[in-house]
Design a protein around this motif. Structure first.
Motif, PDB file in Angstrom:
ATOM      1  N   ASN A 183      18.099   6.295 -17.017  1.00 32.54           N
ATOM      2  CA  ASN A 183      18.153   7.132 -18.204  1.00 32.54           C
ATOM      3  C   ASN A 183      16.794   7.514 -18.763  1.00 32.54           C
ATOM      4  O   ASN A 183      16.716   8.373 -19.644  1.00 32.54           O
ATOM      5  CB  ASN A 183      18.955   6.426 -19.306  1.00 32.54           C
ATOM      6  N   ASP A 184      15.724   6.914 -18.265  1.00 30.74           N
ATOM      7  CA  ASP A 184      14.424   7.239 -18.839  1.00 30.74           C
ATOM      8  C   ASP A 184      13.335   7.046 -17.796  1.00 30.74           C
ATOM      9  O   ASP A 184      13.490   6.284 -16.837  1.00 30.74           O
ATOM     10  CB  ASP A 184      14.130   6.359 -20.059  1.00 30.74           C
ATOM     11  N   LYS A 185      12.262   7.736 -18.013  1.00 30.92           N
ATOM     12  CA  LYS A 185      11.090   7.594 -17.146  1.00 30.92           C
ATOM     13  C   LYS A 185      10.411   6.262 -17.421  1.00 30.92           C
ATOM     14  O   LYS A 185      10.618   5.627 -18.466  1.00 30.92           O
ATOM     15  CB  LYS A 185      10.102   8.731 -17.394  1.00 30.92           C
ATOM     16  N   SER A 186       9.570   5.816 -16.498  1.00 33.40           N
ATOM     17  CA  SER A 186       8.736   4.640 -16.724  1.00 33.40           C
ATOM     18  C   SER A 186       7.510   5.048 -17.536  1.00 33.40           C
ATOM     19  O   SER A 186       7.049   6.197 -17.465  1.00 33.40           O
ATOM     20  CB  SER A 186       8.294   4.033 -15.391  1.00 33.40           C
ATOM     21  N   SER A 187       6.991   4.112 -18.284  1.00 39.21           N
ATOM     22  CA  SER A 187       5.808   4.404 -19.081  1.00 39.21           C
ATOM     23  C   SER A 187       4.572   4.460 -18.182  1.00 39.21           C
ATOM     24  O   SER A 187       4.559   3.899 -17.077  1.00 39.21           O
ATOM     25  CB  SER A 187       5.600   3.340 -20.157  1.00 39.21           C
ATOM     26  N   LYS A 188       3.550   5.123 -18.670  1.00 34.05           N
ATOM     27  CA  LYS A 188       2.290   5.184 -17.928  1.00 34.05           C
ATOM     28  C   LYS A 188       1.765   3.782 -17.669  1.00 34.05           C
ATOM     29  O   LYS A 188       1.247   3.483 -16.582  1.00 34.05           O
ATOM     30  CB  LYS A 188       1.273   6.008 -18.706  1.00 34.05           C
ATOM     31  N   GLU A 189       1.903   2.900 -18.653  1.00 37.46           N
ATOM     32  CA  GLU A 189       1.422   1.523 -18.505  1.00 37.46           C
ATOM     33  C   GLU A 189       2.174   0.800 -17.399  1.00 37.46           C
ATOM     34  O   GLU A 189       1.567   0.074 -16.589  1.00 37.46           O
ATOM     35  CB  GLU A 189       1.573   0.770 -19.832  1.00 37.46           C
ATOM     36  N   GLU A 190       3.499   0.998 -17.323  1.00 34.39           N
ATOM     37  CA  GLU A 190       4.290   0.361 -16.267  1.00 34.39           C
ATOM     38  C   GLU A 190       3.886   0.893 -14.894  1.00 34.39           C
ATOM     39  O   GLU A 190       3.765   0.124 -13.930  1.00 34.39           O
ATOM     40  CB  GLU A 190       5.773   0.626 -16.503  1.00 34.39           C
ATOM     41  N   ILE A 191       3.699   2.188 -14.808  1.00 35.55           N
ATOM     42  CA  ILE A 191       3.352   2.796 -13.523  1.00 35.55           C
ATOM     43  C   ILE A 191       2.019   2.267 -13.010  1.00 35.55           C
ATOM     44  O   ILE A 191       1.896   1.814 -11.864  1.00 35.55           O
ATOM     45  CB  ILE A 191       3.316   4.337 -13.654  1.00 35.55           C
ATOM     46  N   PHE A 192       0.997   2.277 -13.875  1.00 34.71           N
ATOM     47  CA  PHE A 192      -0.319   1.851 -13.411  1.00 34.71           C
ATOM     48  C   PHE A 192      -0.391   0.343 -13.205  1.00 34.71           C
ATOM     49  O   PHE A 192      -1.167  -0.126 -12.356  1.00 34.71           O
ATOM     50  CB  PHE A 192      -1.401   2.337 -14.378  1.00 34.71           C
ATOM     51  N   ALA A 193       0.408  -0.419 -13.924  1.00 30.99           N
ATOM     52  CA  ALA A 193       0.447  -1.862 -13.683  1.00 30.99           C
ATOM     53  C   ALA A 193       0.940  -2.141 -12.269  1.00 30.99           C
ATOM     54  O   ALA A 193       0.382  -2.994 -11.551  1.00 30.99           O
ATOM     55  CB  ALA A 193       1.332  -2.552 -14.713  1.00 30.99           C
ATOM     56  N   LEU A 194       1.992  -1.432 -11.842  1.00 35.90           N
ATOM     57  CA  LEU A 194       2.503  -1.642 -10.486  1.00 35.90           C
ATOM     58  C   LEU A 194       1.527  -1.127  -9.441  1.00 35.90           C
ATOM     59  O   LEU A 194       1.279  -1.794  -8.420  1.00 35.90           O
ATOM     60  CB  LEU A 194       3.862  -0.954 -10.324  1.00 35.90           C
ATOM     61  N   LEU A 195       0.960   0.055  -9.656  1.00 38.13           N
ATOM     62  CA  LEU A 195      -0.010   0.596  -8.702  1.00 38.13           C
ATOM     63  C   LEU A 195      -1.158  -0.376  -8.492  1.00 38.13           C
ATOM     64  O   LEU A 195      -1.555  -0.670  -7.354  1.00 38.13           O
ATOM     65  CB  LEU A 195      -0.550   1.936  -9.188  1.00 38.13           C
ATOM     66  N   ASN A 196      -1.716  -0.869  -9.586  1.00 37.67           N
ATOM     67  CA  ASN A 196      -2.869  -1.765  -9.469  1.00 37.67           C
ATOM     68  C   ASN A 196      -2.501  -3.111  -8.879  1.00 37.67           C
ATOM     69  O   ASN A 196      -3.279  -3.690  -8.108  1.00 37.67           O
ATOM     70  CB  ASN A 196      -3.532  -1.929 -10.833  1.00 37.67           C
ATOM     71  N   PHE A 203       0.841  -1.197   0.000  1.00 31.34           N
ATOM     72  CA  PHE A 203       0.000   0.000   0.000  1.00 31.34           C
ATOM     73  C   PHE A 203       0.880   1.252   0.000  1.00 31.34           C
ATOM     74  O   PHE A 203       0.642   2.185  -0.778  1.00 31.34           O
ATOM     75  CB  PHE A 203      -0.928   0.038   1.216  1.00 31.34           C
ATOM     76  N   PHE A 204       1.882   1.290   0.867  1.00 29.10           N
ATOM     77  CA  PHE A 204       2.704   2.497   0.956  1.00 29.10           C
ATOM     78  C   PHE A 204       3.541   2.698  -0.304  1.00 29.10           C
ATOM     79  O   PHE A 204       3.795   3.850  -0.702  1.00 29.10           O
ATOM     80  CB  PHE A 204       3.578   2.459   2.204  1.00 29.10           C
ATOM     81  N   ARG A 205       3.987   1.621  -0.938  1.00 30.81           N
ATOM     82  CA  ARG A 205       4.711   1.801  -2.201  1.00 30.81           C
ATOM     83  C   ARG A 205       3.789   2.399  -3.255  1.00 30.81           C
ATOM     84  O   ARG A 205       4.169   3.328  -3.976  1.00 30.81           O
ATOM     85  CB  ARG A 205       5.304   0.492  -2.691  1.00 30.81           C
ATOM     86  N   ALA A 206       2.569   1.876  -3.341  1.00 26.90           N
ATOM     87  CA  ALA A 206       1.611   2.421  -4.295  1.00 26.90           C
ATOM     88  C   ALA A 206       1.276   3.872  -3.980  1.00 26.90           C
ATOM     89  O   ALA A 206       1.203   4.720  -4.873  1.00 26.90           O
ATOM     90  CB  ALA A 206       0.347   1.568  -4.311  1.00 26.90           C
ATOM     91  N   GLU A 207       1.054   4.161  -2.705  1.00 31.01           N
ATOM     92  CA  GLU A 207       0.734   5.530  -2.297  1.00 31.01           C
ATOM     93  C   GLU A 207       1.856   6.482  -2.699  1.00 31.01           C
ATOM     94  O   GLU A 207       1.601   7.599  -3.201  1.00 31.01           O
ATOM     95  CB  GLU A 207       0.508   5.571  -0.783  1.00 31.01           C
ATOM     96  N   ALA A 208       3.099   6.065  -2.498  1.00 31.47           N
ATOM     97  CA  ALA A 208       4.241   6.922  -2.818  1.00 31.47           C
ATOM     98  C   ALA A 208       4.351   7.167  -4.316  1.00 31.47           C
ATOM     99  O   ALA A 208       4.489   8.309  -4.768  1.00 31.47           O
ATOM    100  CB  ALA A 208       5.526   6.289  -2.282  1.00 31.47           C
ATOM    101  N   TYR A 209       4.295   6.112  -5.104  1.00 35.88           N
ATOM    102  CA  TYR A 209       4.432   6.278  -6.550  1.00 35.88           C
ATOM    103  C   TYR A 209       3.229   7.015  -7.148  1.00 35.88           C
ATOM    104  O   TYR A 209       3.376   7.787  -8.099  1.00 35.88           O
ATOM    105  CB  TYR A 209       4.617   4.920  -7.228  1.00 35.88           C
ATOM    106  N   PHE A 210       2.055   6.794  -6.604  1.00 32.75           N
ATOM    107  CA  PHE A 210       0.866   7.485  -7.092  1.00 32.75           C
ATOM    108  C   PHE A 210       0.985   8.990  -6.850  1.00 32.75           C
ATOM    109  O   PHE A 210       0.656   9.809  -7.718  1.00 32.75           O
ATOM    110  CB  PHE A 210      -0.374   6.913  -6.397  1.00 32.75           C
ATOM    111  N   TYR A 211       1.473   9.362  -5.688  1.00 33.26           N
ATOM    112  CA  TYR A 211       1.655  10.792  -5.385  1.00 33.26           C
ATOM    113  C   TYR A 211       2.689  11.392  -6.329  1.00 33.26           C
ATOM    114  O   TYR A 211       2.484  12.472  -6.895  1.00 33.26           O
ATOM    115  CB  TYR A 211       2.071  10.978  -3.934  1.00 33.26           C
ATOM    116  N   LEU A 212       3.798  10.700  -6.503  1.00 32.91           N
ATOM    117  CA  LEU A 212       4.843  11.195  -7.396  1.00 32.91           C
ATOM    118  C   LEU A 212       4.328  11.358  -8.820  1.00 32.91           C
ATOM    119  O   LEU A 212       4.601  12.367  -9.483  1.00 32.91           O
ATOM    120  CB  LEU A 212       6.039  10.236  -7.378  1.00 32.91           C
TER     121      LEU A 212
END
Length: 534
Positions: free
Chosen positions: A188-201, A155-164
């Motif tokens: 060297n690069d940002k994560s994709s939106k798909e990668e971010i939301f896959a981890l959050l979910n 939960f806290f990992r998701a909360e942190a990345y979601f805020y960022l």
């Protein structure tokens, strides 16, 4: 060689001693954990008690943003200052709220944001990840206990990345534990939106499955995870998922709206509506620090002769971030709406001593006629203007700017408004959900719902709770542009903040994303992208 921006702290910890990594935060009944002595990394990551202690430490690290005293505790109030509902009168928070600072990767405001948000949430995400990876391989811990540990950490990992993600957009996520061996790897690069939301979910789905509906006050629960998962779905435009999570929380969980608006922020916030409350308890090891969060939101009424600071009227404040006319007019639309009646806001102040005890103070006047401005409007804004009193707690010291009080982060009223919006954008009848919030406040029920009705009701109910900026951004560039340029600040009614101090004039569309501070970009690969416009 460049180093991962979020590895600065870890490197020094690893080189000195991992014993400070999760040095303990609590005792007695505070989150029902006991402190331990001589804690080292082996204890934290290889034992059941160590992992439990590590999880408790995440609550402390999450609270650090509020406890940080930078520029009068700007980390606690910055997001409320940058909205269409407030005018930022003075102080460095005022500069940030008026878009005079924090608008360039190299200005001091961006450096403050780096410390208070960027580094803070990467610190929290990294610590949560270390616990997750250790718990997944630990031996001798039963499945239920292990799942509880994992669920809170995820939960806290998701909360942190979601805020960022919501603040900065161009972020990098990882599920790798950071060690001395990999601390110098370059991103060297940002994560994709798909990668971010896959981890959050993924993280939030695990938390929803394994957290309990009820737990010690202050701990995250199944309801907390469902609420945040619904918010994540809103950002994806997955209205069915948002609707399902919100309705499940409302109908299946033990939570309910408290009977009146006066009950929402009463006492220590331990009520049926609370979904997540950050605890700060007096005289307790690990009980948090004093903050000026409430003082930022309350006017300096106590400077008027014949009135002393008192918690009922808001405590001791210094008028940094105050409700603007747009918000006050929304609250005033329905004369029966109780949210402007000494529950969420204090509109009027009364003498507490002398021969005028109990009488309303009216010695300063706001500008109501632009052709004949009040000569005392500046004193009115400083000393007599309506204030947000959501963060004043009954046991606060009314004679101090500094107090240690619990902070409501998520509550069920927002879940109802999430359900209403998600249903409006998908299928079903949103009226029962938005009207449940209005009825509790004594306001007349709505007969129809559209996007503006959602925005207006969220303003009345949730103003100054840290959600507004993100709501405007989620609804899109056109919405945030329109709301900020029409309503931010008080414009002609507070002329001292016209010109280069007017947030409506200073707003630029690319401010929809905060700049990544140059001090953080310098620790990333040379190709890592800054947000557009900076």
């Amino acid at each position: 060689m460049k180093m991962k921006f979020f590895n600065l702290e870890l490197k020094s910890i690893a080189l000195l001693s991992m014993s400070l990594f999760f040095f303990l935060t609590s005792c007695q009944d505070y989150l029902e954990e006991q402190p331990s002595t001589l804690i080292d990394s082996d204890y934290i990551f290889t034992t059941e008690d160590g992992l439990k202690s590590g999880v408790v430490s995440l609550y402390k690290f999450n609270r650090d943003r509020y406890d940080n005293g930078t520029e009068d505790f700007m980390g606690a109030v910055l997001m409320s200052s940058r909205s269409d509902l407030a005018f930022s009168r003075t102080g460095y928070t005022g500069l940030m709220g008026r878009y005079q600072r924090g608008v360039s990767p190299v200005d001091q405001g961006a450096n403050f944001v780096s410390s208070l948000f960027w580094k803070h949430y990467y610190n929290l995400a990294n610590k949560a990840t270390a616990i997750i990876n250790a718990a997944e391989v630990v031996q001798g811990v039963d499945a239920a206990t292990k799942n509880q540990i994992l669920a809170e950490a995820k939960f806290f990992r998701a909360e942190a990345y979601f805020y960022l993600y919501r603040m900065f957009n161009n972020i990098y996520i990882t599920t790798e534990t950071i060690t001395v061996d990999n601390a110098f790897n370059v991103i060297n690069d940002k994560s994709s939106k798909e990668e971010i939301f896959a981890l959050l979910n993924s993280d939030l789905s695990f938390a929803v499955e394994h957290l309990k509906w009820n737990d010690t006050f202050g701990r995250v629960t199944k309801g907390t995870a469902k609420h945040v998962k619904a918010k994540v779905a809103m950002w994806q435009g997955d209205w069915e998922e948002a609707k399902n999570q919100a309705i499940s929380l409302i109908e299946e969980g033990p939570h309910s709206l408290v009977p009146t608006t006066a009950d929402v922020f009463a006492g220590d916030r331990n009520n049926s509506e609370a979904l997540f409350v950050i605890q700060s308890k007096d005289d307790l090891l690990g009980g948090g620090g004093n903050t000026m969060m409430n003082a930022n939101y309350v006017t300096q009424y106590f400077q008027i002769p014949g009135i002393e600071s008192n918690v009922e009227q808001g405590g001791r404040g210094f008028s940094r971030v105050l409700p603007n006319l747009y918000l006050l007019n929304l609250l005033a639309e329905d004369p029966n709406d109780t949210r402007d009646d000494n529950t969420y806001f204090r509109l009027k102040y009364y003498y507490t001593s002398g021969d005028k005890v109990g009488q309303e103070i009216t010695i300063y006047k706001p500008i109501t006629d632009l052709d004949n401005p009040s000569p005392t409007y500046q004193s009115y804004y400083q000393r007599l203007h309506p204030s947000c009193i959501k963060f004043a707690q009954e046991d606060d010291n009314p004679n101090s700017y500094l107090n240690r009080s619990n902070i409501m982060v998520y509550r069920l009223a927002e879940t109802y408004l999430i359900a209403a919006e998600a249903i409006m954008r998908s299928s079903g009848d949103p009226l029962p959900y938005i009207n449940a919030v209005r009825t509790r406040a004594g306001a007349a029920p709505l007969e129809s719902v559209d996007q503006q009705a959602i925005l207006d009701e969220r303003a009345r109910e949730l103003a100054f709770e840290g959600h507004r900026w993100f709501t405007l951004k989620r609804m899109g560039q056109e919405v945030i542009n329109s709301q900020i340029t029409k309503y931010a600040g008080d414009g002609e009614y507070f002329p001292v903040n016209l010109g280069d101090k007017d947030p409506r004039e200073n707003w630029q569309p690319h401010y929809i994303n905060f700049p990544i501070a140059q001090i953080d970009l310098d620790l990333l690969g040379s190709s890592y992208p800054q947000n557009d416009g900076y």
